[in-house]
Motif scaffolding. Sequence first.
Motif, PDB file in Angstrom:
ATOM      1  N   GLY A  11       0.817  -1.214   0.000  1.00  0.00           N
ATOM      2  CA  GLY A  11       0.000   0.000   0.000  1.00  0.00           C
ATOM      3  C   GLY A  11       0.848   1.259   0.000  1.00  0.00           C
ATOM      4  O   GLY A  11       1.939   1.296   0.574  1.00  0.00           O
ATOM      5  N   LYS A  12       0.327   2.310  -0.648  1.00  0.00           N
ATOM      6  CA  LYS A  12       1.079   3.566  -0.745  1.00  0.00           C
ATOM      7  C   LYS A  12       1.327   4.177   0.633  1.00  0.00           C
ATOM      8  O   LYS A  12       2.372   4.785   0.881  1.00  0.00           O
ATOM      9  N   HIS A  13       0.356   4.022   1.550  1.00  0.00           N
ATOM     10  CA  HIS A  13       0.531   4.580   2.886  1.00  0.00           C
ATOM     11  C   HIS A  13       1.705   3.931   3.604  1.00  0.00           C
ATOM     12  O   HIS A  13       2.460   4.598   4.318  1.00  0.00           O
ATOM     13  N   ASN A  14       1.894   2.611   3.396  1.00  0.00           N
ATOM     14  CA  ASN A  14       3.029   1.935   4.019  1.00  0.00           C
ATOM     15  C   ASN A  14       4.344   2.319   3.362  1.00  0.00           C
ATOM     16  O   ASN A  14       5.378   2.365   4.040  1.00  0.00           O
ATOM     17  N   LEU A  15       4.310   2.621   2.070  1.00  0.00           N
ATOM     18  CA  LEU A  15       5.513   3.118   1.411  1.00  0.00           C
ATOM     19  C   LEU A  15       5.928   4.444   2.047  1.00  0.00           C
ATOM     20  O   LEU A  15       7.116   4.666   2.334  1.00  0.00           O
ATOM     21  N   GLU A  16       4.955   5.317   2.298  1.00  0.00           N
ATOM     22  CA  GLU A  16       5.219   6.593   2.971  1.00  0.00           C
ATOM     23  C   GLU A  16       5.854   6.346   4.344  1.00  0.00           C
ATOM     24  O   GLU A  16       6.862   6.960   4.699  1.00  0.00           O
ATOM     25  N   ASN A  17       5.287   5.415   5.106  1.00  0.00           N
ATOM     26  CA  ASN A  17       5.825   5.093   6.427  1.00  0.00           C
ATOM     27  C   ASN A  17       7.257   4.581   6.338  1.00  0.00           C
ATOM     28  O   ASN A  17       8.126   4.966   7.137  1.00  0.00           O
ATOM     29  N   MET A  18       7.517   3.713   5.361  1.00  0.00           N
ATOM     30  CA  MET A  18       8.841   3.102   5.251  1.00  0.00           C
ATOM     31  C   MET A  18       9.902   4.088   4.796  1.00  0.00           C
ATOM     32  O   MET A  18      11.082   3.924   5.103  1.00  0.00           O
ATOM     33  N   LEU A  19       9.529   5.129   4.062  1.00  0.00           N
ATOM     34  CA  LEU A  19      10.503   6.170   3.698  1.00  0.00           C
ATOM     35  C   LEU A  19      11.026   6.868   4.949  1.00  0.00           C
ATOM     36  O   LEU A  19      12.209   7.208   5.039  1.00  0.00           O
ATOM     37  N   PHE A  20      10.143   7.087   5.938  1.00  0.00           N
ATOM     38  CA  PHE A  20      10.582   7.661   7.209  1.00  0.00           C
ATOM     39  C   PHE A  20      11.552   6.711   7.910  1.00  0.00           C
ATOM     40  O   PHE A  20      12.558   7.137   8.484  1.00  0.00           O
ATOM     41  N   LEU A  21      11.235   5.437   7.858  1.00  0.00           N
ATOM     42  CA  LEU A  21      12.094   4.422   8.459  1.00  0.00           C
ATOM     43  C   LEU A  21      13.480   4.432   7.803  1.00  0.00           C
ATOM     44  O   LEU A  21      14.507   4.433   8.491  1.00  0.00           O
TER      45      LEU A  21
END
Length: 455
Positions: free
Chosen positions: A278-288
Amino acid sequence: MSKAMVFGKGLSGMGAKELLEKKEYEVFLIDDNGGIPSSEGIDLLNRENIDFIVKSPGISWKAELLQKASEKKVKVISEIDLAYRYMDKNTKIISFTGTNGKTTTCTKMYELLKYAGYNVKLAGNAGYSFAKLVADEEILDYIVLELSSYQLENNPQVHSHIAGIINLTPDHLTRYKSVEDYYITKFNIFEKQDKNDFALINLDDEQFEKINNIKDINEKIKAQKMFLSTEKKGTVFVHEDNIYIMKNLNERIEFHRDENVDKVAEKLMHIKEIALKGKHNLENMLFLIGAAKILDISNEKIIQFLKNTKSLEHRLENFFIKEKTTFINDSKGTNVESTLKAIDSFESSLILICGGDDKKISNDELIKKIKEKIDFVYLIGENAPLLEKELQAVRYLKYSNMETVENILKYLKENMDFSKEQVVLFSPATSSFCQFKNFEHRGKVFKELTEKILG
């Protein structure tokens, strides 16, 4: 002996009580459901010399006890600030806030640091008391803090080495004067940072940019900035479905990259390799990834972690399959934006279960998305009649107000064709204190009833 009040007997309150008692305070625990009643707490304020009050995040500032404290000029602090006062300052804090994604990002940050060999703990809004953690006096390299807007009120003192706002969308408007007031509270996460710290900035978030353009808000960010984007711009970014990291992490200028990307950035991995979809998890993982690069965690460890990590309970949790029908528990969908992202994570035929408390915010985008992508929607909770009217207004008639989750599942048992390739998504788009204690309780009830009724 010094004296303090703890207002609220929840997880943060009990952690604060333990820490204060360890520091030899006499502690008065105020709670109408299991402590000293707040009416007696007001009397105590008049009789005792109280040094300060530790307020649990969920308690309204309009509470009579807090009004009395203001009159008597008794300081009110958060459990987060109490814990920070006593924590070992050799331990560095990594903190995230945002309307959505903060639990996933913080939990996965904690797991990645642990995987990389660091001694680390998770605390704050993620469900662990920061004060209890400090009271335990464990020697740690890092503490990862999930911070809600409630925990960032009242001039927070916590100093984060790495901090980020994942995204901003309207929420909690029954608590704040305006949506801007809510957003500005989130920016307090950067307040105590300095030039040796790092602020992670989501370039794709329009609301962040809107608030960031206000001069006094922008001046809150004194830390070095790292820019993140799912488009070809920033420091950690996506280009042709691959995640890239700038070879020079100090290059933090916000611009689209028209030059040969491979000359200035290194390819990390293809987005399809990330286990969380999901795109929302991609956003989260960029922070990671951004935080991991600041901390010099190797690309190999980042890649292996992202390939193998598992989704959190209550967040797009695939927990039950009956024939060809998949049931997804997304009880963490406590606002409209979170549910929109959940809906967009699926391509197959989609049945939605949503509804709960009326947060007094616009459901326009949710109604639009339901009409566009949902085959049928079942409604629950106090705002179900409101959602009914809004669905009727756009001539969407494939809905039913079933009032409770149990009613829906009993109906599905008798009427659903489970041999069809389809997804039943439980993503309420709001809180549900009208029926449940919290989103964890709501999710567990949904899973238990699904397995009990559909077997």
